[in-house]
Write a protein that holds these residues in place. Structure first.
Motif, PDB file in Angstrom:
ATOM      1  N   UNK A   1      13.008   4.359   5.896  1.00  0.00           N
ATOM      2  CA  UNK A   1      14.123   5.091   6.504  1.00  0.00           C
ATOM      3  C   UNK A   1      14.042   4.993   8.022  1.00  0.00           C
ATOM      4  N   UNK A   2      12.824   5.171   8.557  1.00  0.00           N
ATOM      5  CA  UNK A   2      12.655   5.109  10.017  1.00  0.00           C
ATOM      6  C   UNK A   2      13.028   3.737  10.555  1.00  0.00           C
ATOM      7  N   UNK A   3      12.526   2.695   9.911  1.00  0.00           N
ATOM      8  CA  UNK A   3      12.871   1.336  10.352  1.00  0.00           C
ATOM      9  C   UNK A   3      14.380   1.113  10.276  1.00  0.00           C
ATOM     10  N   UNK A   4      14.998   1.604   9.216  1.00  0.00           N
ATOM     11  CA  UNK A   4      16.435   1.386   9.044  1.00  0.00           C
ATOM     12  C   UNK A   4      17.222   2.052  10.167  1.00  0.00           C
ATOM     13  N   UNK A   5      16.888   3.307  10.478  1.00  0.00           N
ATOM     14  CA  UNK A   5      17.649   4.028  11.499  1.00  0.00           C
ATOM     15  C   UNK A   5      17.408   3.447  12.890  1.00  0.00           C
ATOM     16  N   UNK A   6      16.177   3.048  13.165  1.00  0.00           N
ATOM     17  CA  UNK A   6      15.916   2.407  14.466  1.00  0.00           C
ATOM     18  C   UNK A   6      16.698   1.093  14.553  1.00  0.00           C
ATOM     19  N   UNK A   7      16.724   0.344  13.422  1.00  0.00           N
ATOM     20  CA  UNK A   7      17.490  -0.901  13.392  1.00  0.00           C
ATOM     21  C   UNK A   7      18.963  -0.666  13.686  1.00  0.00           C
ATOM     22  N   UNK A   8      19.536   0.407  13.116  1.00  0.00           N
ATOM     23  CA  UNK A   8      20.940   0.729  13.377  1.00  0.00           C
ATOM     24  C   UNK A   8      21.172   1.064  14.848  1.00  0.00           C
ATOM     25  N   UNK A   9      20.232   1.828  15.413  1.00  0.00           N
ATOM     26  CA  UNK A   9      20.369   2.177  16.835  1.00  0.00           C
ATOM     27  C   UNK A   9      20.358   0.915  17.686  1.00  0.00           C
ATOM     28  N   UNK A  10      19.397   0.024  17.444  1.00  0.00           N
ATOM     29  CA  UNK A  10      19.321  -1.230  18.205  1.00  0.00           C
ATOM     30  C   UNK A  10      20.571  -2.087  17.991  1.00  0.00           C
TER      31      UNK A  10
ATOM     32  N   UNK B   1      15.496   7.459  18.665  1.00  0.00           N
ATOM     33  CA  UNK B   1      14.714   6.223  18.609  1.00  0.00           C
ATOM     34  C   UNK B   1      13.261   6.499  18.990  1.00  0.00           C
ATOM     35  N   UNK B   2      13.056   7.328  20.012  1.00  0.00           N
ATOM     36  CA  UNK B   2      11.694   7.657  20.437  1.00  0.00           C
ATOM     37  C   UNK B   2      10.961   8.416  19.330  1.00  0.00           C
ATOM     38  N   UNK B   3      11.638   9.377  18.700  1.00  0.00           N
ATOM     39  CA  UNK B   3      11.006  10.198  17.658  1.00  0.00           C
ATOM     40  C   UNK B   3      10.672   9.368  16.433  1.00  0.00           C
ATOM     41  N   UNK B   4      11.617   8.485  16.034  1.00  0.00           N
ATOM     42  CA  UNK B   4      11.380   7.651  14.860  1.00  0.00           C
ATOM     43  C   UNK B   4      10.270   6.634  15.121  1.00  0.00           C
ATOM     44  N   UNK B   5      10.230   6.136  16.336  1.00  0.00           N
ATOM     45  CA  UNK B   5       9.166   5.187  16.697  1.00  0.00           C
ATOM     46  C   UNK B   5       7.805   5.890  16.669  1.00  0.00           C
ATOM     47  N   UNK B   6       7.796   7.115  17.179  1.00  0.00           N
ATOM     48  CA  UNK B   6       6.553   7.891  17.181  1.00  0.00           C
ATOM     49  C   UNK B   6       6.108   8.167  15.740  1.00  0.00           C
ATOM     50  N   UNK B   7       7.061   8.448  14.860  1.00  0.00           N
ATOM     51  CA  UNK B   7       6.722   8.665  13.453  1.00  0.00           C
ATOM     52  C   UNK B   7       6.036   7.431  12.864  1.00  0.00           C
ATOM     53  N   UNK B   8       6.605   6.237  13.137  1.00  0.00           N
ATOM     54  CA  UNK B   8       6.029   5.007  12.586  1.00  0.00           C
ATOM     55  C   UNK B   8       4.632   4.735  13.140  1.00  0.00           C
TER      56      UNK B   8
ATOM     57  N   UNK C   1       0.795  -1.225   0.000  1.00  0.00           N
ATOM     58  CA  UNK C   1       0.000   0.000   0.000  1.00  0.00           C
ATOM     59  C   UNK C   1       0.821   1.265   0.000  1.00  0.00           C
ATOM     60  N   UNK C   2       2.098   1.161  -0.351  1.00  0.00           N
ATOM     61  CA  UNK C   2       2.984   2.333  -0.287  1.00  0.00           C
ATOM     62  C   UNK C   2       2.579   3.373  -1.311  1.00  0.00           C
ATOM     63  N   UNK C   3       2.750   4.588  -0.931  1.00  0.00           N
ATOM     64  CA  UNK C   3       2.457   5.692  -1.841  1.00  0.00           C
ATOM     65  C   UNK C   3       3.591   6.691  -1.757  1.00  0.00           C
TER      66      UNK C   3
ATOM     67  N   UNK D   1       2.028   4.764   9.868  1.00  0.00           N
ATOM     68  CA  UNK D   1       2.488   3.378   9.647  1.00  0.00           C
ATOM     69  C   UNK D   1       2.783   3.066   8.181  1.00  0.00           C
ATOM     70  N   UNK D   2       2.142   3.805   7.264  1.00  0.00           N
ATOM     71  CA  UNK D   2       2.435   3.619   5.842  1.00  0.00           C
ATOM     72  C   UNK D   2       3.044   4.893   5.255  1.00  0.00           C
ATOM     73  N   UNK D   3       3.751   5.628   6.104  1.00  0.00           N
ATOM     74  CA  UNK D   3       4.320   6.895   5.668  1.00  0.00           C
ATOM     75  C   UNK D   3       5.385   6.704   4.603  1.00  0.00           C
ATOM     76  N   UNK D   4       5.653   7.786   3.919  1.00  0.00           N
ATOM     77  CA  UNK D   4       6.626   7.738   2.824  1.00  0.00           C
ATOM     78  C   UNK D   4       8.032   7.438   3.323  1.00  0.00           C
TER      79      UNK D   4
END
Length: 1008
Positions: free
Chosen positions: A775-784, A757-764, A728-730, A768-771
């Motif tokens: 990127x958010x998942x990738x950066x949170x993954x790097x932090x973890x 991490x808190x800000x990126x999580x809040x964005x997701x 459903x990406x747009x 949840x289907x944001x553009x």
């Protein structure tokens, strides 16, 4: 045998009366043919006294059946028991025992016990006979029977080797029985002989020389007694006289032994050989001493091969004789110029503790053999000289050994042992310090060969601290430290050391000098110092003799690259063209780069021509997808859209997963769009959006697709399509979406990871289907990942990888594959490594992915996958030696599992050329093992001996080779050699593993 009866007067009178009235009884009963019980008894007794035991048995048994007078019954039972003994009845012992059980108080019990003891003696049951005789009172027997049984008792003691008790009874017999005087004299002489009292035994033996019974027996003892008393001339005379008089007597073999030993001690070695050979050939198990003296006789007559054979027969027992035999076995092998076997023999002699003089001589010779053959699989070259100086400090050989030890330091392969030894020296001289410099350098190269680069650097540092002793060792240490730094990507340090090598080396025209120039080119190339790199690569191509075509072609490719970065396109093209000519195997890269340069020079036709050549000549090239894309672009720039589309389609069909395919697919849509072929453009763009969701190409395709639908006034159709896009990406970005993400990203870029991490999580959570969700998942993954929250990191990277063609997908693949590998989820890791190897355009990542495929498949025991992965890696001409060894080793193991022995052997033989690293150490053993199991025993032996000569720091595999060599020698019938190698290994291998068990089991079999 004398027969004894004991009767009381009343019983005798009764018998007389009854016998006197016997005729009257018969007369009165003439009509009945019945024999009186007393007549049966009387007849039986008479026959018994006449020693007609079989007939007596008949009458006496008939009497017993009548069950008359008890006293006569006991007498008859006694006579029946004696008859059973005399007739050797199979149940005689049982009959005698039954008699004693029934008549325990019988006056004949002593004699019955004597009969039982005598029977055991005659049956060879000497221990039982002795026990029964000890329950008898032999003095109560009649004289003859007493003497007979005394002789048997004495002989029984002799048979069970109780010489003292035997002597007591023979002395008793000698003093009481003239009939047994000669027998007692002979046996007492023998007992003295057996007890080593040769002077006491000799007169008795001499007194029996003319005796009919013992005349042929005593000469041996007389001769052997002279031999043991070291009266060799007399023993020789007696032996020669005996052999002349009794040439066919059963004692001839032993007399040959006496004669041979006498001749040896009289230094008549040639005759000793003849006599001792006659002895050893005649007996099943010759005496060890005689074999030893035969060996010594051969040794003194110069027949060293025979001497070695005899000494080998003597070494089965750990004693002084074996120690001496090993010493002379070693000397015999030295005379035969077989220093390896001599070394093994001296080693065993030196391990003995029975004769210190023999040990000293053997240890000295052992040390010399090790030094002269450069033998040191388990550090012997150093330890044996130290051991000699410690154990024999006052030896006449000590000064020579000290000199040899310095030579050993300079030339040994046992680097750690030598270093340990040197560091014990309080005031080392110049030669010792130079040796230390070289040893530290060699330890560094050894660590380098095992990819232990940090350890290698430490050894090179220490070696360079002694740099004033050997200038070439100093230069070489700089070179290899530079190589170690390079492997760690410490390019500045590597640059400095390679330059130092060039400054200090005295060898300006060797391979290492060329390699330093080449390496300096790469060091600067890696740091993007292309002008410097160009200088060094150019110096390399000017200096090299071109022996290594692959390296030379690679250098021209790098010169081309440096010229390319300097925008000297004509020079770049010329160097790429040279590379193709020198080594066509690297031509795909050269052609690709040359074509790319032609494109920059707007020579599109030339570019297409070179790319077609690449595509045709290198169908498996890793640059094939890029070549197809660049060819398509060249057609576009020529205005040949049809050929361009055809080239892009070929790219998409063959390499759908590659980055180039994404761009090519988008180019197809764009070309159709520009040609106003909307239907074809729509179809092409939809393919990009569906096949590569989340990618930049998909975003561009969706943008153009939207424009087409608007132009066609089919907005609803576009909306329907967008709603069906996977996930459903747009790509329509709302302002709030954008602002929220950008704010979170800035926090991340400032390094405030907790807040990011808190800000990126809040964005997701908000979009949840944001553009920007990938990127958010990738950066949170790097932090973890950096915080070692690996499970959570993997979950976020998995979200990124749901759209595998986005700009983060490669990075996510690299980290996810690593995490899956470390968590032992090998099947998932393998799939990611494979995807990465196909999709990435970065050479380093492609190599990393291929290594991941190999290691993961290896852990999964997927042999076919391992073979393919290793083969793929080994096709890379620039693969580092460490990775090449790993790949070849894994492939060899997989081939063995697949029973592809020939293919495995090829890899193992390549690996076995360098036994410094663990792969080569095991491979060398495996090659020998394969030869052995295939029946090529001689090849196996040759391979192992070569291994021992080369040595290795990985002692376990060398020890396994010793074990295998013993198996080889057993199969070849060389059991002495097998035993010596096992004993040597047993004494020198110190690790606590399964080797000692293997040694023990094989030695047990050999000893049996």
């Amino acid at each position: 045998m004398e027969i004894y009866f004991v009767m009381n007067k009343r019983l005798i009178l009764l018998i007389i009366v009854l016998i006197g009235s016997f005729p009257l009884y018969i007369t009165a009963q003439q009509t009945l043919p019945i024999v009186s019980p007393l007549r049966l008894y009387a007849d039986g007794k008479q026959l018994f006294l006449e020693k007609n035991y079989a007939a007596a048995q008949h009458s006496l048994q008939a009497f017993m059946d009548e069950r008359t007078t008890a006293e006569l019954q006991q007498e008859a039972a006694y006579m029946l028991a004696c008859a059973a003994y005399e007739l050797k009845d199979k149940n005689r012992l049982e009959v005698l025992r039954n008699y004693l059980e029934e008549y325990p108080d019988s006056p004949y019990s002593n004699r019955v016990n004597a009969l039982m003891a005598s029977d055991c003696f005659l049956e060879g049951k000497y221990d039982e006979a002795i026990a029964m005789y000890n329950s008898c009172e032999l003095y109560r027997l009649g004289d003859k029977e007493r003497d007979d049984n005394t002789f048997r008792l004495a002989t029984a003691y002799l048979k069970v080797n109780q010489l003292r008790q035997a002597g007591v009874w023979f002395e008793t017999l000698k003093s009481s029985s003239p009939r047994y005087d000669k027998d007692a004299t002979y046996h007492l002489a023998y007992i003295n002989y057996a007890n080593g009292k040769y002077e006491k035994s000799q007169p008795d033996f001499l007194s029996l020389q003319e005796d009919e019974k013992y005349g042929e027996l005593v000469p041996y003892y007389i001769a052997d007694t002279y031999l043991k008393r070291e009266l060799y001339d007399k023993s020789q005379i007696v032996a020669e006289g005996y052999l002349s008089s009794y040439p066919h007597h059963k004692g001839v073999a032993q007399m040959q032994r006496v004669l041979g030993e006498s001749q040896y001690y009289m230094k008549n070695y040639t005759e000793a050989v003849k006599s001792l050979v006659a002895y050893t050939s005649a007996v099943t198990k010759p005496e060890r001493k005689s074999l030893y003296l035969l060996g010594m006789s051969y040794y003194h007559t110069g027949v060293y091969s025979k001497a070695a054979e005899m000494f080998g027969e003597v070494t089965s027992t750990a004693d002084a004789l074996s120690q001496n035999a090993y010493l002379h076995l070693g000397l015999s092998y030295l005379a035969l110029k077989d220093k390896n076997k001599a070394r093994l023999a001296f080693e065993q002699a030196a391990s003995g503790t029975f004769d210190e003089k023999v040990k000293e001589q053997a240890l000295y010779n052992y040390a010399l053999c090790i030094h002269e053959t450069s033998y040191s699989p388990f550090d012997e070259s150093v330890t044996v000289f130290e051991r000699f100086l410690n154990e024999f400090p006052a030896s006449v050989y000590s000064s020579k050994v000290s000199d040899y030890l310095v030579e050993v330091y300079m030339n040994t392969k046992s680097y750690k042992a030598a270093l340990k030894s040197i560091e014990k020296i309080a005031h080392p001289g110049t030669r010792i310090l130079e040796a230390k410099q070289k040893i530290l350098f060699r330890l560094g190269t050894e660590a380098f060969a095992n990819a232990q680069f940090e350890e290698a650097i430490q050894y090179f540092d220490r070696s360079l601290s002694f740099s004033s002793y050997s200038m070439q060792t100093k230069a070489d240490a700089y070179y290899w430290r530079g190589e170690s730094y390079y492997r760690q990507n410490r390019f500045a340090d590597a640059d400095r050391d390679f330059r130092q090598y060039l400054e200090f080396t005295q060898l300006k025209s060797n391979d290492m000098y060329e390699l330093s120039l080449y390496n300096l080119g790469y060091v600067n190339f890696k740091e993007k110092k292309y002008a410097n790199a160009l200088t060094w690569f150019s110096r390399y191509t000017d200096q090299t003799k071109g022996a290594n075509k692959t390296m030379l072609a690679d250098a021209y490719n790098r010169i081309g690259d440096c010229s390319f970065y300097a925008r000297n396109f004509t020079t770049a093209r010329q160097n790429y063209a040279k590379a193709v000519q020198i080594d066509p195997a690297l031509g795909d890269y050269s052609l690709y780069q040359e074509a790319f340069v032609l494109g920059l020079q707007k020579d599109y036709r030339g570019k297409i021509s070179l790319l077609n050549r690449l595509i045709e000549q290198y169908p498996t090239s890793e640059y094939l997808d890029d070549a197809l894309y660049e060819r398509g672009r060249a057609y576009v720039l020529q205005g040949d859209n049809n050929n361009a589309i055809e080239s892009f389609r070929e790219l998409v069909d063959k390499f759908a997963e590659s980055n180039a395919a994404r761009k090519g697919a988008n180019e197809i849509g764009l070309l159709y769009y520009q040609a106003d072929n909307y239907d074809a453009a729509i179809k092409a763009y939809k393919h990009v959006i569906v096949a590569y969701p989340g990618s930049e190409e998909a975003r561009l395709a969706q943008r153009d697709l939207k424009s087409i639908y608007i132009d066609l006034n089919k907005v609803d159709e576009y909306a329907n399509f967008v709603s069906d896009i996977p996930g459903g990406a747009s790509f329509d970005i709302g302002e709030r979406d954008s602002l929220t993400y950008i704010a979170a990203e800035k926090v991340y870029l400032r390094g405030e990871m907790k807040e990011a991490k808190m800000s990126l999580t809040r964005y997701l959570q908000t979009f949840p289907q944001g553009a920007f969700k990938l990127s958010a998942h990738y950066y949170i993954g790097l932090i973890d990942y950096n915080q070692k929250n690996f499970k959570e990191a993997l979950a976020h990277f998995s979200q990124v990888l749901e759209f595998p063609n986005n700009k983060f997908s490669e990075d996510a693949m690299v980290i996810s594959a690593e995490l899956l590998f470390n968590s032992k989820e090998y099947d998932k890791a393998l799939a990611l490594y494979k995807q990465l190897s196909i999709r990435t355009a970065v050479p380093e990542r492609r190599l990393q992915a291929k290594i991941g495929v190999l290691r993961t498949a290896n852990l999964m025991n997927e042999q076919i996958e391992v073979i393919h992965a290793a083969t793929d890696l080994l096709a890379d001409g620039k693969l580092s030696p460490e990775l090449a060894n790993e790949a070849r080793y894994d492939r060899a193991k997989a081939y063995l599992e697949q029973k592809a022995t020939k293919a495995a052997m090829e890899d193992l033989q390549v690996l076995s050329k360098d036994t410094r690293n663990v792969y080569g150490a095991e491979a060398k053993y495996k090659v020998a093992e394969l030869f052995f199991t295939s029946g090529e025993t001689t090849k196996a032996e040759k391979e192992i001996l070569d291994y021992i000569d080369k040595s290795t720091p990985h002692a376990y595999w060398l020890a396994r080779s010793f074990i295998l060599l013993s198996d080889v020698y057993v199969k070849l019938g060389k059991k002495l050699d097998a035993k010596q190698y096992l004993l040597s290994l047993q004494q020198n291998y110190r690790a606590n593993d399964d080797i000692q068990g293997m040694i023990g089991s094989r030695l047990n079999k050999l000893n049996k």
